[in-house]
Design an enzyme around this catalytic site. Sequence first.
Site, short mmCIF file in Angstrom:
data_model
loop_
_atom_site.label_atom_id
_atom_site.label_comp_id
_atom_site.label_asym_id
_atom_site.label_seq_id
_atom_site.Cartn_x
_atom_site.Cartn_y
_atom_site.Cartn_z
N VAL A 153 0.78 -1.05 -0.09
CA VAL A 153 0.00 -0.06 0.01
C VAL A 153 0.92 1.34 -0.01
O VAL A 153 0.95 2.00 -0.92
CB VAL A 153 -1.20 0.06 1.10
CG1 VAL A 153 -1.73 1.36 1.42
CG2 VAL A 153 -2.00 -1.08 0.97
N CYS A 154 1.59 1.49 1.01
CA CYS A 154 2.07 2.75 1.37
C CYS A 154 3.56 2.82 0.07
O CYS A 154 3.77 3.93 -0.06
CB CYS A 154 2.71 2.67 2.75
SG CYS A 154 1.32 2.65 3.79
N VAL A 155 3.92 1.55 -0.07
CA VAL A 155 4.92 1.53 -1.04
C VAL A 155 4.52 1.53 -2.53
O VAL A 155 4.76 2.36 -3.43
CB VAL A 155 6.25 0.54 -0.74
CG1 VAL A 155 7.07 0.50 -1.96
CG2 VAL A 155 6.78 1.00 0.43
#
Lengths: 209, 209, 209, 209, 209, 209, 209, 209
Positions: free
Chosen positions: A119-121
Site C-alpha cells: 500500500v504505502c510503497v
Amino acid sequence: MSDPFQYRRLNRDDAALLLVDHQSGLISLVQDFSPGEFKNNVLATAACGDYFNLPTILTTSFEDGPNGPLVPELKETFPNAPYIARPGNINAWDNEDFVNAVKATGKKQLIIAGVVTEVCVAFPALSALEEGYDVFVVTDASGTFNEVTREAAWHRMQQAGVQLMSWFAMACELHRDWRNDIEGLGQLFSNHIPNYRNLMTSYFAKASG
Amino acid sequence: MSDPFQYRRLNRDDAALLLVDHQSGLISLVQDFSPGEFKNNVLATAACGDYFNLPTILTTSFEDGPNGPLVPELKETFPNAPYIARPGNINAWDNEDFVNAVKATGKKQLIIAGVVTEVCVAFPALSALEEGYDVFVVTDASGTFNEVTREAAWHRMQQAGVQLMSWFAMACELHRDWRNDIEGLGQLFSNHIPNYRNLMTSYFAKASG
Amino acid sequence: MSDPFQYRRLNRDDAALLLVDHQSGLISLVQDFSPGEFKNNVLATAACGDYFNLPTILTTSFEDGPNGPLVPELKETFPNAPYIARPGNINAWDNEDFVNAVKATGKKQLIIAGVVTEVCVAFPALSALEEGYDVFVVTDASGTFNEVTREAAWHRMQQAGVQLMSWFAMACELHRDWRNDIEGLGQLFSNHIPNYRNLMTSYFAKASG
Amino acid sequence: MSDPFQYRRLNRDDAALLLVDHQSGLISLVQDFSPGEFKNNVLATAACGDYFNLPTILTTSFEDGPNGPLVPELKETFPNAPYIARPGNINAWDNEDFVNAVKATGKKQLIIAGVVTEVCVAFPALSALEEGYDVFVVTDASGTFNEVTREAAWHRMQQAGVQLMSWFAMACELHRDWRNDIEGLGQLFSNHIPNYRNLMTSYFAKASG
Amino acid sequence: MSDPFQYRRLNRDDAALLLVDHQSGLISLVQDFSPGEFKNNVLATAACGDYFNLPTILTTSFEDGPNGPLVPELKETFPNAPYIARPGNINAWDNEDFVNAVKATGKKQLIIAGVVTEVCVAFPALSALEEGYDVFVVTDASGTFNEVTREAAWHRMQQAGVQLMSWFAMACELHRDWRNDIEGLGQLFSNHIPNYRNLMTSYFAKASG
Amino acid sequence: MSDPFQYRRLNRDDAALLLVDHQSGLISLVQDFSPGEFKNNVLATAACGDYFNLPTILTTSFEDGPNGPLVPELKETFPNAPYIARPGNINAWDNEDFVNAVKATGKKQLIIAGVVTEVCVAFPALSALEEGYDVFVVTDASGTFNEVTREAAWHRMQQAGVQLMSWFAMACELHRDWRNDIEGLGQLFSNHIPNYRNLMTSYFAKASG
Amino acid sequence: MSDPFQYRRLNRDDAALLLVDHQSGLISLVQDFSPGEFKNNVLATAACGDYFNLPTILTTSFEDGPNGPLVPELKETFPNAPYIARPGNINAWDNEDFVNAVKATGKKQLIIAGVVTEVCVAFPALSALEEGYDVFVVTDASGTFNEVTREAAWHRMQQAGVQLMSWFAMACELHRDWRNDIEGLGQLFSNHIPNYRNLMTSYFAKASG
Amino acid sequence: MSDPFQYRRLNRDDAALLLVDHQSGLISLVQDFSPGEFKNNVLATAACGDYFNLPTILTTSFEDGPNGPLVPELKETFPNAPYIARPGNINAWDNEDFVNAVKATGKKQLIIAGVVTEVCVAFPALSALEEGYDVFVVTDASGTFNEVTREAAWHRMQQAGVQLMSWFAMACELHRDWRNDIEGLGQLFSNHIPNYRNLMTSYFAKASG
C-alpha cells in the site's frame, strides 16, 4: 522485450529518497522481516540518504492515532526534510503537498521505502511511474504482514516497471567507486552489516598486529 | 521424573556470566541466526551482564589467528572483567585460569553464551554441570553453522540438565520485579527489542499528546 | 535427573567409529540434507576417524543389490578396517561378526553414523546402549528420508541416552587442545568447512602481505 | 537416566497395531503432512500390519457424522479385524470394547497411528503406557492441524515414555533380517518408497541387460 | 524413566485456567504464530474455559503502560473472574494475590497460557510445578518473539515436567466423551476450526438435501 | 504488455504431451518435491494424457547407463506412443526423430514435463516456443535438484513465454466442463488427490446412508 | 510478448565466463546458500569454464583489504586468465580494463557469477545487456546476504532480460550432446553432483559385477 | 515495457467482485494458507465488497456433490447477489449466465477470488483479460493445494497482465482516503487484522485513560 534495453541506474545527482509511513504503530504490523532486521534495514536506508545527501521526504499517515508517530530515528536523521503529515490520503501521491515536495527536488529517480509494502510503497510507486519517474523500491526497508502479501506486491510492482533493490544494492549503485570515499562507505557498511564489520575487525587487528 | 521438582531459577546474587569465543572470525561462521539478529542478541546479553552487575568472564581462543579478536563491543562493556585468552584448550573448562576465574566469582549459577554452540558453549556447560553448578545457556546469543547442528547441541545439553533460555527470559528472571527499576529495564528492552521500543514510542507520544 | 550428572565425553583413546551402510543406493534416499552437505559431512567424519586413529568398522547391507556398494571414498580412507558385509541383518548389532569387531576394539565409546538414521543408526545405537556402551551419534553424517523422520529418530535415541553430536563437535571433543596439533586440525577444518578455509585464506594473505 | 537402559524393541510376535480414526472427514483436517505423503504413510503402515500378520484393531469416532467413514482402503486391508465404532469416547482407551480387543490380542507392544496426533493417538498412548504396555507411535502415519501442534504432542508423548518411530523404522524393526523374506519386504518398500522402487528398477534393468 | 508412568490427565473438576498477560501491546510482540492464528487460539482457549466452567484467573502486567490493556474479548468472556493487575512482579507466581486466587480455586491441575511464552508462561509454570501442581501449558495460545525462543522455552518446561498441549487437546481431554454434549462441543469446534466447520457444513447440507 | 492479451488455452484437440527423461536414475536426483508427491504428479500427468487421448511422446536419455530406464508405469500407460531413446542429444528438440514425432501429431500446443526441469524441460520448451508452438509446462511433474534451481528455470521459461501450470490446472483446462464426463474426471481426481477422494468418500457414505 | 520469441541459447563458441569478486572475505557474507553448497557451485562453474575452454576473466575488488583475496582454487583453475584487480569500481563494467578484456574475447554471450548477487553480478549484467550482449547469470554460483535480497536481484535482472540459469543448465546447454565427450561430462558431473556420482557408482559396480 | 506505463488502479465506482467456488468441500483442499488465515482473508474480502458496495457475483460448481455448498457466511453477506450455480463449466467465464451477470454490472474492473487458485481463479481471470477487462486477483483470498501450485498460477496470471493484490491492498486502493469514512474503515481493519485491533485497543485505552 525486443527494444534495446537501457540500464536506468541510480545516480546520486538524480535521485530523491521517499520514506513513507515508518510509524511506530504500523511497523509493529510487519512480520515478513524479523523486527531486528527490519529496523536495521530502515536505518541503513536512512543512513544512505544522509550519506549521499539525497533530497529526502518524510511522510506519515494519521500520526495522532493508532498508527503512531514516525520513529524518532528518522526524524533525527532528517531534521530539515519536508515532512508531510497526510490528513487522510492513503496513497501519498494523492497528496498535493507530497507531490509538490517531490517535484521540488527536481530529481527524476525516486527511491521509495515504507510500511506496508503493498500500500504505502506500491501505490506511490505506481503513481510515480505513471508520471514518468524512474522508480526504485528498497525491498528490505519495506515491510508488510507476511511473505505472501509481499510477493504479490513485488509482482505487481515489477510488472509495472519498478526496479526492486536491497538497501545494499542502492548504496553501491549510488556510490559507484570506493575511491569516492573509502572510509565513509566502509563506516556505513560496518554500522549496518555485522559480518562486514567482523571482516574489518579481523583485518585491522591483523594489520596492527 | 518422579522426584519433586525444584525450580532452580536465576538469581542476580547467585549468577555469573561467561562469554565464550565471540570473536570476529568465528562469528562469521554462524548461520543459524541472521547476522543482525545474532549481533543484537549478543549485545543484549552483554547489556544484561552489565545492568545486573553480574561477575562476567571473557575468554577467547587463538585471538591472533584466523579466529580473530573478541568483538570490540564486549571488551568495551566489560573493561575490567577477567579475560582469558586460552592458549589452545577448546573446552574453556579445561583451562585452569578460566575455572579459577569462575570459582573466584563465588557464584553457583553460570550463564553461558558463545560461538559455536555445540563446542564453545556445550563443552564448558557440561563440564560445569558435572562440577555441580546450575547451568543456563543463552540460546539466542549462541550461534553455530546451521539449524541441524544447533538442535543436536540443544538435545545434548537438555539431556544433561542444562536450562535453555533466551536472553529475554534471562533478563526477566534476573529482574524479578519491574519495581526494582522500571526505567532501567525499560531502556534495556527499548535498546534491544525494536517492537517494544515501538510500543513505548506510541505510548509516550500519546501520553505527552 | 536427580543423580549427579557425569559428563561422559569423547576421548580419543576410548572411542571407536562405526560407519553403517553409506552405500551409493541408500544415500540417494537421503533428503534431510542436501546431497552436497551430506557428502561433506560423511567425508569429514571419516577424515576424523582417520586423523584421530580411531578403530573404525565398516559395514554394509546387501552390497550386490539395489542398495549399491559402499561409497568408494570410505573404502579408500579405511583400507584395513574390518568390513562386515551383512548377509541380511538390518540392525548391524544383530550380526555376530560386527559385534565381535566392535568388542575387538576394546573401546567403550562408540561413535555411529549411517544411512538411514532411524534404522541403520538408531537400531545399533540402542543395542549398544543396552550393552553398556556410551553411544554418540554423528547427526549430520546420518541421513534419512525427510526431517520428520529424522526428528522422530532423534527423539527415540535421546530418550534412550544417546548423545547427539555434529561431526564438528566430535572432532573438537576428541582433539581437546589445539596445541596437540594445530596444523593437522586446521587442515581438517579447512578441507571441510568452507568458511573456515576462507578465514584462513584471508588471514594468511594478510600475514604474508 | 541412571538405570541401565533396556532396549524395548518391536517384535513381530509381541506387537499389535491400533489404527485410530483414519476417517475421511478427519483426515481432511491434517496439514502437517502433504495429503499425498500422509496417505502413503497410512497405507504403508497398514501394509506392514498385514504383511507381519499383526493383530490389528480399527476404531472410529462418529462415523455417521461429519467425521466421515473409515477410509475404505483400511477396511479392505483388514476385513476381519475388530472394528470398534466408538459411540462417543474421545480417548479410545476409555471404550471398554476397545480395551478388551487390545487385551484379547495378548500382545504387550502396541503400535498406534491415528488422526489427530495430539488426541486420537496421544490419549490412548498415554493410557496404555499407564497400563504397562510398551507403546510405539507411528509418527508419519499420525497427522494433525499443523507442525506446532504435532511438536507439542510429540513432546508430551516422549516425556511419558512413548517410542516415536516412522513406519519405515517400524517395518525394519519388525522384520529384523532381510533373509526372513527378501522379496516380500522388497515389494513393500517398492510400493511405498518411490526412490527405493527406482533403485530396484535401475538394478534389475541392469541385471537383465 | 523406570518408575511406572502415571497418566496425569486433565479433568474438568480438577482444573483451573490461568490467562497471563494477553495484553494488546504484548501480543503485538508475538511472531511465532501469525496474528490471525494466535488470536483464534487464545479465544478458543478462553471459550474452553467458559464452556467447561473452569475457574479462571486473569492477570496483567502494567496495563497502564506500553504493554496495553487486556484484550477486551477476555474481559468479556470472564466478567467475574479474579483479575490480578500485578504492580510489577514479572512472574505472576511471585504475586501473593495471584497465588491466593489460584489456591482459592481448590484445583490441583493448572492450565496456563500467556504472552510471552518463555517468561509469562514458563515462570509461573515452573513455580507451580515446584508447589506440587500438575501443570499444562496451552502451547498455541502462548506466543513469543520467534520460533527459536519458543523452542528453548518448551525444552525448559518439558525438562521440568510441564505437559505441553494444544488448545484442541485440552478441550478433548476435558470433554472425554462426545455424549456429554455433542452440540456444545461441536459448536466450539465449528467456531474455532474452520475446516471442521466446513465438514459440518457439507454434512448438514447433505443431510437436509 | 500493451497488445491485447490473447488467452491461449489448452484444448484437447490441439494438444500433445511430451514426457522427457522420467528415468529411474534421474528421478532419484529430484529434491524439490518429496518423492511421493513427485511420483503422484507424474502419474497424474500421464493419466491425463491417457484420459484425454492426447498424442503422447516418450523420450529418454542414455537408458542403458546410470540414468536408468524409463519408469515402467509410463511405458505401461503409453504402450504405443512414439518412444525416442536419444543417443546423446541433451535437448530433445535437437533430436530429429523427436521433432518429427512432435510434428507428426499435428498439434500446436505442447505440454511438457520432465526431469530435470532446467534442462530436459526448459531446453525443448524454449526450442518449441521459437518454432512457434504454444508451450505449457507441467510444473509439478517436472523436478530438479532443489528449489533455487527450479526458480531460476521457471523465471527463464516465463520470460520466454512458456505457460506454467500444475497437472490439475492442465486437467481442468482440457476438460472444460464436468458434463463431458463426470465420472471419468471424478475418478481421475479420486486417484490422485487424496483429499478429493476423502470428500467423495464422505459424500457417498452420506448419500447412501 | 507479441514478437516471435528467439531462443538465445548458450553456445560454447560464443560464450565467455566472468567470475566477479569470489573473494575469501566477501564469500563469508553469503547466507542464501549453505557454505558447502555455494563452494561446490562456484567450483563447478569454474570447472565448466575450464572444460569448455571458455575465455574466462577474473576480477576482484580491494583484495588487500577486508574483502580478502580471490579464493585460491579459482586462481589455480585459470592461471592465464585476465585478472583485473579493480582499484575501486564497484560495477566491474565501470572498469575500462575489465570491459576491454571482455571485448578482447570477441564473444557476444556473457556468463556471469559473483558475490554479492545484487551488486557484483547484477550491475555488470545490466551494463552488458545495455551494450547488446546476451547475458546469462549462474544463479547458484552467485550468493548474497539472504533470500529476500536474492529475490529482489533476480527480479531486477529478469525484468531487464538476463537469463537466469543454474550451473548445471549452463553445462548442459554448452555441451549440447553427450556424444561430444561422454567421459568428460560424466566426470564433471561425478565431481560436483554427489547423487549423480552415486548413480555411476551403482551402475559400474553392477556392470563389473 | 517501453510503452508509457498506465496505473490502472481500483476505483470503487468501476469495480465488481467475483467470488468463485468458496465451497465447504473445496476449501478443505486448500493448504497454501492455514485454515484460519484463509477463512479470515475470504471474509475480509467479502466484507470489503459489502463495505464498498461493489456489485458482487457468487458462483459455485456442483454444490450438491462432494464440492459442498457455498460457505454460509458468503450467502449471508450477499443475500441479493446474482448467484450462479454452474451446471458443469469449470471456467466460470464459459457460463453464459455468469458472463451476463458480469456484464450487467457495467463495470470494467473485475476483482476475483476463489478456490482453487490455478483453476477457478486463473481461468476466468485470463478469459476476462482477453475480453478487455482490467483484472485484479485477491491473492490471499484464493487458495490451492500447496505453495508450488500457487506460484505457478501466479506466474501465469502475472504474465498475462493480471494485477495480484492482497485483500488489504484492495481495500486501501478502493478507499483512497481515510477521510471518506474513518470509522468504517477502522472497523473493517479491526475485525480482520488482529494487530491493528491491538493498536486501536492500546490507543483508545490511553486516550480514555
